[in-house]
Design a protein around this motif. Structure first.
Motif, mmCIF file in Angstrom:
data_model
loop_
_atom_site.group_PDB
_atom_site.id
_atom_site.type_symbol
_atom_site.label_atom_id
_atom_site.label_comp_id
_atom_site.label_asym_id
_atom_site.label_seq_id
_atom_site.Cartn_x
_atom_site.Cartn_y
_atom_site.Cartn_z
ATOM 1 N N ALA A 81 0.825 -1.207 0.000
ATOM 2 C CA ALA A 81 0.000 0.000 0.000
ATOM 3 C C ALA A 81 0.862 1.261 0.000
ATOM 4 O O ALA A 81 0.499 2.279 -0.611
ATOM 5 C CB ALA A 81 -0.927 -0.003 1.209
ATOM 6 N N ALA A 82 2.018 1.200 0.671
ATOM 7 C CA ALA A 82 2.917 2.361 0.678
ATOM 8 C C ALA A 82 3.662 2.489 -0.637
ATOM 9 O O ALA A 82 3.875 3.605 -1.147
ATOM 10 C CB ALA A 82 3.901 2.233 1.837
ATOM 11 N N ALA A 83 4.058 1.361 -1.234
ATOM 12 C CA ALA A 83 4.859 1.400 -2.458
ATOM 13 C C ALA A 83 4.066 1.954 -3.633
ATOM 14 O O ALA A 83 4.644 2.614 -4.511
ATOM 15 C CB ALA A 83 5.386 0.005 -2.781
ATOM 16 N N VAL A 84 2.770 1.707 -3.706
ATOM 17 C CA VAL A 84 1.989 2.195 -4.837
ATOM 18 C C VAL A 84 1.883 3.718 -4.828
ATOM 19 O O VAL A 84 1.502 4.330 -5.840
ATOM 20 C CB VAL A 84 0.562 1.580 -4.843
ATOM 21 C CG1 VAL A 84 0.619 0.097 -5.074
ATOM 22 C CG2 VAL A 84 -0.183 1.911 -3.567
ATOM 23 N N GLN A 85 2.202 4.340 -3.679
ATOM 24 C CA GLN A 85 2.189 5.805 -3.622
ATOM 25 C C GLN A 85 3.431 6.404 -4.287
ATOM 26 O O GLN A 85 3.452 7.598 -4.586
ATOM 27 C CB GLN A 85 2.119 6.269 -2.159
ATOM 28 C CG GLN A 85 0.948 5.713 -1.374
ATOM 29 C CD GLN A 85 -0.396 6.124 -1.949
ATOM 30 O OE1 GLN A 85 -0.550 7.251 -2.406
ATOM 31 N NE2 GLN A 85 -1.345 5.209 -1.933
#
Length: 695
Positions: free
Chosen positions: A245-249
């Motif tokens: 979820a953090a990496a897709v940002q």
């Protein structure tokens, strides 16, 4: 009324495949004594043996290992036999029976080993004189219980490992369902929570099942390794979701997400194959998929070193790759252990160790004892043989929660109506005991086969069993059917009256202690992440989850109060606590902090302080202490990641791209830990806000 209808739809939903073999064995155990009694001219004796078998299997737990299951069946047989003897002893003294049966009912609610079958045995025997001597009647009841026990464990040599394998397969399947949900686009909180809860329950059930198999020292170690491997898959999967979820940002494009999806799907397929078939053919494909994702991560890392991609996002992808590597190794380990299996020699079932007695607490035992005592007194005044159904309905319908009692009463009335009308129709069409035995057998097969799949159908078919067995020697016409239904409705009304008027109103006050405990346990979890001792973190994490479960249990009880409902903000607090634990697992998965890692320990200490301050304010009623500026420290963490990024790019420019320097270690921790720390802090602040005293 709409809520009752919704509950009934849920009760009659069939979850899973009915256990037809189990139903047939139970039907044999009940019907063979009846048939022998009718053919041999000893109907009362056959009824006593059949009722002993029914009461014994009523306390059965099919999912237990055979040694533990045999112990449970034998204990239930003993208690039902003693209950039969006590019921017959009380027959000459009606008013003594009023208080004695009430005390037995209260004792059964207080000490579960006595169990409902024992209390039913006392009640049914008191209202149905057997005509046989006391010892003879008890021996016949015990024979019925031993017969059905033998039938249920006769397949032990070939099925001794079935409960263990079933628990293992269910745990692995639940984890395989969770994996794709963690690696793909984020699900809604509700969908994710459902899958997560199923996985936690399945792994916990597997742990309980494993604990009951003590076969050899070597196999004990194998089971412990397998359980630890399943737990590792669960924890890494939780971390994977947070990190993805953090990496897709980050500004990294979308190619990596497709390759990540392929990798988690391949891992899920390999895990399903391992637990269902004991094979490892799908493991190489999963390893190849992880390799392709690793190649993508390496390309992103090089692009980041060249200034073409953000370095912190590339570091996050590297951490995701490490999570996949650990999950892949765990899945391969599961497939190897599943292929090796656990061997148990064909010896007799091993009984469980003697454990300390377990006692229930609260108002329910007293309330049940008073209700049964009043029901007995009212029925003695009626002098009606069918009056036992009034008492039995009170006994089996009165539950610790009001709404559970309403549901039990509704199902009990439906079951009695179906059973009484069905028996009357059978005997009207084809009178005779043999036809009634066929009807009983059909109800036994359907009831016990559906017992684990649908509580509603189990009640519908099990109620006629107790009706027909205890009244087997009596004329069963439409008048008797109407009397049974009327007495069941009256008994249900009395149960509702007692649960409504004697509901423990102090439960909302005890909720405060559960909130404080939840806050303090999660504060301890945050502090344990500073030192990162795996054993300590595991213990504290388990304690925090247990505290949240106890809070959820209290909220569920409040929802079942007459006209009551749990505060919505506390439901949201439980969800925030669960997300806090997920972020804690993600933080535990990243590399350990080093000197260059920044203010990680400061953030965790401040989170713990915030939760402890709220807990203290709730406990003492004093205003909450002034909180530290957590946002400022999180901003410092972001600035520190930016600083490490610049320093690392300088190192790369100087030719240190592949060297493990202090700066590289620092950014590996700080960049990967930043989203977990931010998520943990945000959930801690929400948990504190939702539970803080309202002014």
């Amino acid at each position: 009324m709409r809520r009752v209808a919704g509950t009934l739809r849920g009760d009659f939903a069939v979850a899973g495949r009915p256990a037809w073999g189990y139903g047939l064995l139970c039907a044999l155990g009940v019907c063979l004594p009846l048939l022998a009694g009718v053919v041999g001219g000893h109907v009362r004796e056959g009824v006593a043996a059949a009722l002993g078998g029914y009461l014994t299997v009523f306390g059965d737990a099919p999912g237990l290992p055979y040694g533990e299951r045999a112990r449970k069946l034998l204990v239930t047989t003993l208690m039902a036999t003693l209950g039969t003897g006590l019921g017959q002893l009380l027959q000459p003294w009606p008013w003594l029976a009023v208080f004695a049966i009430g005390l037995v009912a209260a004792a059964g609610a207080y000490w579960p080993v006595i169990s409902v079958p024992a209390v039913l045995a006392v009640t049914l025997t008191y209202f149905a004189p057997s005509g046989a001597a006391l010892i003879t009647h008890m021996a016949i009841t015990a024979a019925g219980g031993l017969l059905i026990t033998a039938l249920l464990v006769v397949l032990w040599p070939v099925r001794r490992l079935r409960p263990l394998r079933t628990a293992f397969e269910e745990a692995g399947t639940a984890l395989a369902d969770l994996l794709p949900a963690a690696g793909r686009a984020p699900l809604s909180d509700e969908s994710w929570e459902s899958l997560r809860r199923c996985a936690v329950t399945a792994v916990d059930d597997a742990a309980r099942s494993f604990s009951l198999y003590r076969v050899s020292q070597e196999d004990d170690r194998a089971l412990e390794r397998l359980l630890a491997t399943l737990d590792r898959i669960f924890r890494e999967t939780i971390a994977l979701r947070v990190l993805r979820a953090a990496a897709v940002q980050g500004d990294l494009g979308e190619e990596w997400t497709g390759e990540l999806d392929e990798a988690v799907e391949a891992l899920a397929a390999a895990l399903r194959e391992a637990v269902a078939l004991g094979g490892s053919a799908a493991v190489p494909e999963a390893v190849d998929a992880i390799g392709r994702f690793a190649d993508r991560v390496e390309r992103v890392r090089r692009a980041a070193h060249a200034g073409e991609a953000p370095l912190p996002a590339a570091v996050l992808l590297g951490q995701i790759r490490r999570c996949l590597d650990r999950i892949g190794m765990a899945v391969r380990s599961v497939s190897q252990q599943a292929a090796e299996a656990v061997e148990v020699g064909p010896r007799l079932p091993r009984f469980g160790r003697l454990r300390k007695p377990v006692f229930s607490t609260g108002y329910h035992p007293v309330r049940l004892g008073l209700a049964v005592t009043l029901a007995m007194a009212l029925m003695l005044l009626a002098h009606e043989h069918y009056a036992k159904w009034f008492v039995v309905t009170v006994l089996v319908s009165l539950r610790p929660a009001y709404r559970d009692t309403v549901d039990r009463v509704t199902l009990r009335v439906l079951g009695t109506a179906v059973g009484a009308a069905g028996a009357a129709v059978v005997l009207a069409i084809a009178p005779g005991h043999l036809y009634l035995i066929v009807f009983i057998g059909i109800c036994a097969v359907l009831g016990f086969a559906l017992r684990g799949a649908s509580y509603g159908y189990w009640t519908i078919f099990s109620t006629p069993l107790s009706l027909m067995l205890s009244d087997f020697t009596l004329p069963l016409d439409w008048g008797a059917a109407a009397a049974r239904v009327a007495l069941t409705i009256a008994g249900g009304t009395l149960a509702l009256l007692f649960t409504r008027t004697l509901w423990p109103r102090g439960h909302r006050a005890r909720l405060t202690g559960r909130i404080v405990d939840t806050l303090e346990r999660h504060a301890a979890l945050a502090r344990s992440l500073v030192e990162r001792d795996p054993e300590e973190v595991s213990a504290v994490l388990s304690a925090a989850a247990d505290a949240a479960d106890r809070l959820t249990d209290s909220l569920n009880r409040l929802d079942k109060e007459p006209g009551g409902s749990a505060p919505r903000r506390l439901r949201e607090a439980v969800t925030a606590a669960r997300r806090l634990r997920d972020n804690a697992l993600a933080l535990l998965a990243v590399p350990a902090p080093v000197e260059e890692s920044g203010p990680t320990a400061t953030v965790l200490d401040m989170v713990a302080d915030r939760l402890e301050n709220v807990a203290e304010a709730i406990r003492t009623g004093r205003p909450e202490a002034r909180a530290d500026d957590l946002d400022r420290v999180l901003d410092r963490l972001g600035a520190h990641v930016d600083l490490l990024t610049a320093r690392r790019l300088d190192e790369v420019a100087e030719g240190a791209a592949d060297r493990m320097t202090g700066v590289r270690r620092g950014i590996m921790h700080a960049a990967a830990a930043q989203p977990a720390l931010k998520g943990l802090s945000a959930e801690a602040l929400e948990l504190a806000s939702l539970t803080a005293p309202r002014r």
